[in-house]
Design a protein around this motif. Structure first.
Motif, short mmCIF file in Angstrom:
data_model
loop_
_atom_site.label_atom_id
_atom_site.label_comp_id
_atom_site.label_asym_id
_atom_site.label_seq_id
_atom_site.Cartn_x
_atom_site.Cartn_y
_atom_site.Cartn_z
N LYS A 136 0.83 -1.21 0.00
CA LYS A 136 0.00 0.00 0.00
C LYS A 136 0.87 1.26 0.00
O LYS A 136 0.67 2.16 -0.82
CB LYS A 136 -0.91 0.02 1.24
CG LYS A 136 -1.74 -1.22 1.42
CD LYS A 136 -2.56 -1.18 2.69
CE LYS A 136 -1.74 -1.11 3.97
NZ LYS A 136 -1.03 -2.34 4.30
N SER A 137 1.83 1.30 0.92
CA SER A 137 2.68 2.49 0.99
C SER A 137 3.49 2.65 -0.28
O SER A 137 3.69 3.76 -0.78
CB SER A 137 3.65 2.40 2.17
OG SER A 137 2.95 2.23 3.36
N THR A 138 3.97 1.54 -0.80
CA THR A 138 4.75 1.59 -2.03
C THR A 138 3.94 2.19 -3.17
O THR A 138 4.41 3.07 -3.89
CB THR A 138 5.22 0.17 -2.39
OG1 THR A 138 5.98 -0.34 -1.32
CG2 THR A 138 6.05 0.19 -3.66
N MET B 4 -2.25 10.10 2.14
CA MET B 4 -2.10 9.94 3.58
C MET B 4 -1.76 8.49 3.88
O MET B 4 -2.52 7.58 3.55
CB MET B 4 -3.40 10.31 4.30
CG MET B 4 -3.81 11.75 4.10
SD MET B 4 -5.22 12.14 5.13
CE MET B 4 -5.32 13.90 4.92
N ASP B 5 -0.61 8.28 4.49
CA ASP B 5 -0.17 6.92 4.79
C ASP B 5 -0.42 6.62 6.26
O ASP B 5 0.35 7.05 7.11
CB ASP B 5 1.31 6.76 4.45
CG ASP B 5 1.72 5.31 4.42
OD1 ASP B 5 0.93 4.46 4.89
OD2 ASP B 5 2.83 5.02 3.93
N GLU B 6 -1.51 5.93 6.54
CA GLU B 6 -1.90 5.62 7.92
C GLU B 6 -1.78 6.84 8.83
O GLU B 6 -1.06 6.81 9.83
CB GLU B 6 -1.06 4.46 8.47
CG GLU B 6 -1.15 3.21 7.64
CD GLU B 6 -0.32 2.07 8.23
OE1 GLU B 6 -0.21 2.01 9.45
OE2 GLU B 6 0.19 1.25 7.45
N PRO B 7 -2.48 7.92 8.50
CA PRO B 7 -2.24 9.18 9.22
C PRO B 7 -2.67 9.13 10.68
O PRO B 7 -2.29 10.00 11.45
CB PRO B 7 -3.09 10.19 8.45
CG PRO B 7 -4.17 9.37 7.84
CD PRO B 7 -3.56 8.05 7.51
MG MG Z 1 2.90 1.03 5.02
#
Ligand code: MG
Ligand code: ADP
Lengths: 437, 310
Positions: B101-103, B230-233
């Motif tokens: 997901k982050s990638t 937003m990455d797991e904000p």
């Molecule tokens: Mg991640």
């Protein structure tokens, strides 16, 4: 070892069998070793005292100096070496007794240590039973050994500081502290004999402080920009391969002995600086502050760059990501976010480098001048505190002349200044690390 | 890491399927279920990997990812992902840890550029422009596609300077009054202005975690982006701070496209219009939020949202 068979006999040992072994070994060795050490330290004096006791009344009441000489002769004769003066009956007799005592002492020592070893072992043996906490005991002893080892360094430091302090106090009894701290004239030559012509010496250390400061300032002017830029490049821009090559190279630079830098400064850089200055029509001394400062700066580059590198790397990558994520270029990220964040750490590192520069000796001994010169001109020769300490103590010296004691006063100053810089520098660096933990 | 312009993806769908014949159980988190065996048991649901079920396309797409692949060295972290995101929607990316997901998120603003081992292929366009083309400036891109990170990361500067940072480097304000205005408006939009109006010159790092995260959001919207990633904000925040940020996202959705990575189903359900479910680098399913949570089409999606895959 019937007791060690514990588990087989149904009784559980408190500790692993090995610990009982260590415990016994320690009991066997420690007291014996302690006695051995003490004996070796005291034996010569004891024997000499005994031999002197056996001398006839006339010799025993000789003045200390002559008695010393006599004892020396006895010892030499006993060892079969050449003896000064004639050998008479008293002397040979004393020498024989000296040898007798020596042999006797060795014998007593052997018996004593072996006996103590056996005694210790048997005490240990008696104390061992399954409930005995051998592990805890052994660890206690190990702890004591560790504390003893670490206190060696601490007590040595304290001893050195105290001795420097007391010698410096003796100096200040001869020369007022105000003259030393604020006097502008440094010429430590004093007349050794009363009839000698010569100055009474003047101990104004200000020219030394300014000389040290001048050379340190030149060194920092070289080391800070170069070291900082190196660190920035290595930490943020270089590829892993360049970093892999450049870092070890910098460490090599840091590992060059300062004496090598010293003759590099004296033989290569100083003449070059002079020629360069002359070609520009400047008067440059052959031992200029500039040459010493330049080389010292190069020496300090690795220190500045590695401490700055640490500081930059300690800035969390989240800062970097945050700045890049807002559309900063790499250099904006560096100058506006990372460097300000790393600044305390970098400043701390620079303070440590300054302290290193102030205390540096070899380079300035070889490349800076000897004459105390109150000037801010980098092309002139200046001298530093460390150089003067060296020149004051090199050669034959009278131990309680103001000239010799001046070295201790200078050393004390140096120690206080570098200590303060180090404490501040290390504190800043540590505070800064904590900030991001 | 550079993407060749308009290249064909290096991995075909068949390759992907071949590469993923048996799902590594160890990667599925603590539930440790053998997904492939579940798949065999339930033939009525879609079980195969490599094709995305649901609707990856949308009306009025603004960000379009076509057959995107990401490799970290030998690790094929994103495999052939196609996804469209429209201008004014909130889309949530969900999936087990390490599924990419982050990638994928970082592909959208080219933050993967700074990872040496990362290589991105495929095509991503923003408003019709290929963001990986040579002419496209990644620095300018990041001003248009802002990012909020998992852990609040205010700069060690004052609150004011944190928000003013972006406008300053991009020259968005001509004078101090304009800059003040931007800072105030951004803090207002991030719902932080009331709390900090009296202490704008105090360090941003002195705020609470939730306030710091809202400060980071203010900092992001101060440069007026089109998309916010937003990455797991909220994963480092307490429930009350989380609720405030979720409310904020509802408001921001009126003006920005928001792509949010989250581990919380409730959060995804609350804030997003669509949900994309990733699994081991594959985009398994994309659907309207309601559909995903009430009637998932893929067995893996169902397993994940019912808590069978951790
Ligand atoms: Mg991640
Ligand atoms: N900087 C990196 N370098 C190498 N591999 C990475 C990096 N970041 C992520 N990965 C790998 O890519 C895969 C996906 O990671 P990530 O995108 O962080 O997953 P998620 O955000 O869904 O938990 C993982 O296998 C991870 O190990």
């Amino acid at each position: 070892m019937t007791l060690v068979g514990g588990p087989a006999h149904g009784t559980a040992l408190h500790s692993l069998p090995g610990y009982y072994g260590y415990f016994t070994a320690i009991w066997c060795l420690l007291p014996a070793l302690a006695v051995l050490l003490l004996w070796v330290l005291l034996e010569p004096r004891m024997i000499v005292a005994l031999v002197v006791q056996g001398l006839p009344e006339a010799q025993r009441n000789l003045p200390a100096g002559e008695l010393n000489l006599l004892v020396n002769n006895i010892q030499n004769l006993a060892a079969g070496d050449a003896v000064s003066g004639s050998v008479d009956a008293i002397l040979t007799d004393a020498a024989n007794r000296f040898n007798e005592y020596s042999v006797l002492s060795r014998k007593i020592l052997a018996v004593l240590t072996l006996g103590l070893g056996g005694l210790g072992a048997s005490i240990a043996w008696r104390r061992i039973h399954p409930d005995f906490r051998a592990r805890n005991r052994v660890e206690q002893i190990v702890l004591v050994a560790l504390i003893a080892a670490s206190s060696i360094a601490i007590f040595t430091t304290i001893g050195i500081v105290l001795s420097v302090l007391f010698e410096a106090i003796r100096f200040f009894q001869k020369v007022p502290a105000t003259e030393f701290l604020f006097g502008l004239n440094w010429s430590p030559q004093t007349a050794i004999r009363a009839d000698q012509v010569g100055s009474s010496g003047s101990f104004g250390a200000v020219p030394l402080f300014t000389g040290t400061l001048l050379i340190t300032a030149i060194a920092m002017l070289v080391a800070v920009p170069v070291g900082l830029m190196t660190a920035i490049y290595l930490a943020e821009y270089s590829s892993r391969r360049v970093r892999g090559i450049a870092k070890p190279l910098l460490e090599v630079l840091a590992g060059i002995p300062t004496v090598v830098y010293g003759f590099f400064a004296a033989l290569t850089v100083a003449p070059w600086v002079r020629r360069a200055g002359e070609s520009m029509g400047l008067e440059v001394a052959s031992e200029s502050a500039l040459a010493a400062g330049l080389v010292m700066g190069i020496m300090i580059i690795p220190l500045v760059s590695s401490l700055s590198d640490d500081a930059i790397n300690a800035v969390p990558s989240a800062m970097r990501d945050g700045a890049l994520g807002l559309g900063s270029t790499r250099s904006e990220t560096m100058t506006r976010v990372i460097l300000p964040a790393a600044l305390p750490g970098i400043v701390g590192g620079i303070l440590l480098a300054v302290s290193r520069a102030i205390g540096e000796t070899m380079i300035v001994v070889m490349a800076a001048g000897l004459a105390a010169n109150l000037t801010a001109n980098p092309f002139e020769a200046v001298t530093t505190v460390t150089v003067q300490i060296v020149t004051l103590l090199v050669g034959d010296q009278e131990f309680d002349s103001a000239k010799t004691l001046a070295a201790f006063a200078l050393g004390l100053m140096l120690f206080v200044v570098t200590l303060i810089l180090n404490v501040i520098g290390l504190n800043v660096v540590r505070k800064y690390r904590e900030q991001y933990d | 890491m550079r993407m060749a312009h308009m290249t064909e993806p290096t991995v075909t769908e068949n390759d992907v399927m071949a590469a993923q014949p048996d799902v590594d159980v160890a990667d599925l988190g603590d539930s440790g279920r053998d997904v492939s065996s579940i798949a065999v048991d339930l033939p009525e649901q879609l079980t195969e990997l490599g094709t995305t079920v649901g609707e990856v396309r949308c009306e009025d797409p603004y960000v379009v990812a076509e057959k995107v692949n990401v490799h970290y060295g030998d690790n094929h972290a994103i495999q052939n992902v196609t996804l469209e995101i429209s201008k004014k929607e909130v889309i949530a990316l969900i999936g087990p840890s390490g599924c990419g997901k982050s990638t994928f998120l970082r592909c959208l603003n080219r933050m993967n550029d700074s990872i040496e081992s990362a290589r991105v292929t495929g095509q991503i366009t923003l408003g019709g422009q290929d963001i990986y083309s040579k002419e496209f400036d990644p620095v300018a891109l990041r001003a248009r596609v802002g990012m909020v990170f998992q852990k609040p990361n205010p700069f060690p500067k004052s609150i004011y300077d944190n928000v003013a940072y972006g406008p300053r480097i991009h020259g968005l304000a001509n004078d101090r009054a304009e800059l003040d205005d931007i800072v105030h408006r951004s803090l207002e939009r991030a719902g932080l202005l009331k709390e900090v109006i009296d202490r704008l010159d105090e360090p941003g790092t002195g705020l609470s975690g939730g306030q710091q995260q809202r400060l980071c959001i203010a900092r992001t919207i101060a440069v007026n982006p089109e998309v916010i990633l937003m990455d797991e904000p909220c994963s480092a925040l307490d429930p009350i701070a989380t609720a405030r940020i979720e409310d904020l996202m509802d408001e921001l959705a009126e003006d920005y496209a928001i792509v949010i990575v989250t581990h919380s189903m409730q959060q995804a359900a609350r804030v997003s219009k669509r949900v994309a479910y990733f699994h081991l680098g594959l985009l398994v399913e994309v659907d309207e939020t309601d559909t995903i949570f009430t009637n998932p089409r893929h067995k893996l999606t169902e397993d994940y949202i019912t808590g069978r895959i951790g």
